[in-house]
Design a protein around this motif. Structure first.
Motif, PDB file in Angstrom:
ATOM      1  N   GLN A 243       0.823  -1.205   0.000  1.00 24.72           N
ATOM      2  CA  GLN A 243       0.000   0.000   0.000  1.00 24.72           C
ATOM      3  C   GLN A 243       0.861   1.261   0.000  1.00 24.72           C
ATOM      4  O   GLN A 243       2.057   1.227   0.305  1.00 24.72           O
ATOM      5  CB  GLN A 243      -0.911   0.030   1.235  1.00 24.72           C
ATOM      6  N   ARG A 244       0.192   2.362  -0.335  1.00 30.70           N
ATOM      7  CA  ARG A 244       0.688   3.707  -0.060  1.00 30.70           C
ATOM      8  C   ARG A 244      -0.478   4.457   0.572  1.00 30.70           C
ATOM      9  O   ARG A 244      -1.634   4.150   0.308  1.00 30.70           O
ATOM     10  CB  ARG A 244       1.154   4.425  -1.341  1.00 30.70           C
ATOM     11  N   ALA A 245      -0.174   5.443   1.416  1.00 30.17           N
ATOM     12  CA  ALA A 245      -1.236   6.186   2.101  1.00 30.17           C
ATOM     13  C   ALA A 245      -1.075   7.676   1.817  1.00 30.17           C
ATOM     14  O   ALA A 245       0.032   8.216   1.890  1.00 30.17           O
ATOM     15  CB  ALA A 245      -1.191   5.931   3.605  1.00 30.17           C
TER      16      ALA A 245
ATOM     17  N   VAL B  52      -1.006  16.390   2.476  1.00 29.49           N
ATOM     18  CA  VAL B  52       0.323  16.774   2.954  1.00 29.49           C
ATOM     19  C   VAL B  52       1.411  16.028   2.197  1.00 29.49           C
ATOM     20  O   VAL B  52       2.299  16.625   1.602  1.00 29.49           O
ATOM     21  CB  VAL B  52       0.453  16.515   4.470  1.00 29.49           C
ATOM     22  N   ARG B  53       1.328  14.699   2.217  1.00 29.19           N
ATOM     23  CA  ARG B  53       2.358  13.913   1.536  1.00 29.19           C
ATOM     24  C   ARG B  53       1.885  12.474   1.411  1.00 29.19           C
ATOM     25  O   ARG B  53       0.814  12.105   1.894  1.00 29.19           O
ATOM     26  CB  ARG B  53       3.686  13.965   2.296  1.00 29.19           C
ATOM     27  N   LEU B  54       2.719  11.671   0.756  1.00 31.07           N
ATOM     28  CA  LEU B  54       2.458  10.255   0.555  1.00 31.07           C
ATOM     29  C   LEU B  54       3.275   9.457   1.566  1.00 31.07           C
ATOM     30  O   LEU B  54       4.468   9.714   1.752  1.00 31.07           O
ATOM     31  CB  LEU B  54       2.830   9.841  -0.868  1.00 31.07           C
ATOM     32  N   LEU B  55       2.638   8.508   2.226  1.00 36.31           N
ATOM     33  CA  LEU B  55       3.319   7.690   3.224  1.00 36.31           C
ATOM     34  C   LEU B  55       3.731   6.355   2.612  1.00 36.31           C
ATOM     35  O   LEU B  55       2.917   5.657   2.009  1.00 36.31           O
ATOM     36  CB  LEU B  55       2.405   7.435   4.428  1.00 36.31           C
TER      37      LEU B  55
ATOM     38  N   GLY C  35       4.956   1.322   6.431  1.00 38.53           N
ATOM     39  CA  GLY C  35       5.490   1.517   7.782  1.00 38.53           C
ATOM     40  C   GLY C  35       4.388   1.900   8.750  1.00 38.53           C
ATOM     41  O   GLY C  35       3.209   1.916   8.406  1.00 38.53           O
ATOM     42  N   VAL C  36       4.783   2.222   9.987  1.00 37.24           N
ATOM     43  CA  VAL C  36       3.852   2.627  11.041  1.00 37.24           C
ATOM     44  C   VAL C  36       4.169   4.073  11.422  1.00 37.24           C
ATOM     45  O   VAL C  36       5.324   4.419  11.676  1.00 37.24           O
ATOM     46  CB  VAL C  36       3.963   1.709  12.271  1.00 37.24           C
ATOM     47  N   TYR C  37       3.132   4.911  11.463  1.00 39.56           N
ATOM     48  CA  TYR C  37       3.288   6.341  11.733  1.00 39.56           C
ATOM     49  C   TYR C  37       2.351   6.742  12.877  1.00 39.56           C
ATOM     50  O   TYR C  37       1.252   6.195  13.013  1.00 39.56           O
ATOM     51  CB  TYR C  37       2.962   7.168  10.489  1.00 39.56           C
ATOM     52  N   TYR C  38       2.823   7.734  13.691  1.00 39.81           N
ATOM     53  CA  TYR C  38       2.022   8.262  14.795  1.00 39.81           C
ATOM     54  C   TYR C  38       1.888   9.773  14.634  1.00 39.81           C
ATOM     55  O   TYR C  38       2.846  10.445  14.222  1.00 39.81           O
ATOM     56  CB  TYR C  38       2.675   7.937  16.138  1.00 39.81           C
TER      57      TYR C  38
END
Length: 367
Positions: A141-143, A152-155, A158-161
């Protein structure tokens, strides 16, 4: 008189007529009249249910035994007890007993949701979910990340907080794997006015995950319509017989048209093809009749060819037998052997008995 015992892990707040008067250390106390004691645990926040924190801290003895922290607006304080994470504190004044434990604080700016590298990741497993948002992006995936509905941007995977503060955080996910699109039962009209239905399938993947959302309205539907138009255009130019004989050309044409349009949709076409061509019932019956007639004609030709070959073989055998008496006798013996093998018993009438008749037959002296 009322007896009150303050344990070693406690402190007591003495109230008289509802007003705080002094701090009580561990021990035994006897209360008279309108006096009341509130017990506080040393491992919990310094907080009374009967008076304000400022009133307690105005007492010099309590102030000397307390660790006090004031958290500004747009910040939170990460609270550590003896070096171990204990919790997070919101904006305001907080106090803890500093008698047997050491309290330290780490201030974090939450005016933006981004969690800085100075914040240890392990604390999020101990924090309540009301403090933060967790975004987990799988390997396939991409988020797309949004702050207050603004991209804002493409993630990457991974895990983000992100802190839950004044800015609303959202994320939507895009599948990076090869995706299949099906067009089932697309009804089309051929050049010779025959209605048929075509099922088509193609595979694609997204090439630009941001622009496919910001510049294209429903890319999957537009790809679906493009494929439908390509099939309609090809079928409308050809007759039914041409289509049935060259199904591969339909696939090549449709995939070619999709690849021409795919860059504008920010897609990559991996491949595609026609799955089924479904004819109307009456056309299917006619074609089945034609097919049966063709097969019958082929069978008739084969039968006649075999009959000619068999007749030619019999003629050749007759010529050989006419030319050779020995071959003629061998054929007679062969037929006698076949008769004897397939008949249970033979009754022959005449004189001389069965043995004499067989002997005469074998010698060529038929009566």
């Amino acid at each position: 008189m009322k007896k009150v015992i303050i344990s070693d892990n406690q402190r007591g707040l003495l109230f008289r007529n509802g007003k705080f008067t002094r701090l009580l250390q561990p021990g035994k106390y006897y209360l008279l009249g309108d006096r009341h004691v509130e017990k506080l645990l040393l491992n919990q926040a310094l907080c009374s249910g009967l008076c304000t924190l400022d009133a307690l801290l105005a007492n010099p003895e309590i102030a000397a035994s307390a660790s006090i922290v004031e958290v500004p607006d747009q910040q939170i304080a990460l609270h550590f007890v003896d070096g171990k994470f204990s919790g997070a504190l919101r904006a305001g004044k907080h106090a803890f007993w500093n008698v047997r434990q050491e309290h330290t604080y780490q201030f974090v700016d939450v005016s933006t949701p981004e969690v800085g590298p100075e914040v240890p990741a392990y604390i999020f497993s101990q924090l309540d979910s009301q403090w933060f948002s967790r975004v987990e992006v799988a390997q396939y995936q991409r988020a797309r990340l949004y702050f207050d509905q603004k991209l804002v941007r493409l993630l990457e995977p991974g895990v983000y907080y992100f802190w839950n503060a004044s800015v609303k955080v959202n994320a939507d996910f895009v599948d990076t794997r090869l995706t299949q699109m099906n067009i089932t039962g697309q009804e089309l009209l051929t050049r010779d006015k025959v209605s048929l239905r075509i099922s088509f399938v193609c595979s694609y993947r997204i090439t630009d995950y941001v622009k496919v959302l910001t510049e294209i309205d429903n890319y999957a539907e537009q790809l679906h319509v493009t494929a439908q138009l390509a099939l309609r255009e090809y079928v409308g130019r050809h007759k039914l017989d041409e289509i049935l004989e060259n199904k591969e050309q339909i696939s090549e044409y449709a995939v070619g048209r999709l690849r021409e349009q795919s860059p504008a949709l920010y897609l990559e076409i991996a491949g595609g093809g026609v799955k089924d061509v479904i004819l109307p019932g009456e056309i299917r019956d006619i074609m089945n009749t034609v097919l049966v007639a063709e097969k019958r004609a082929q069978a008739s030709v084969i039968t006649r060819r075999e009959e000619v070959a068999s007749t030619r073989s019999l003629l050749n055998t007759a010529r050989l037998m006419e030319e050779s008496q020995t071959l003629y006798r061998l054929k007679e013996l062969e037929y006698i052997e076949r008769i004897c093998a397939n008949v249970g018993s033979i009754d022959l009438s005449g004189s001389g008995g069965l043995l004499a008749q067989l002997t005469e037959l074998l010698r060529g002296k038929a009566s």
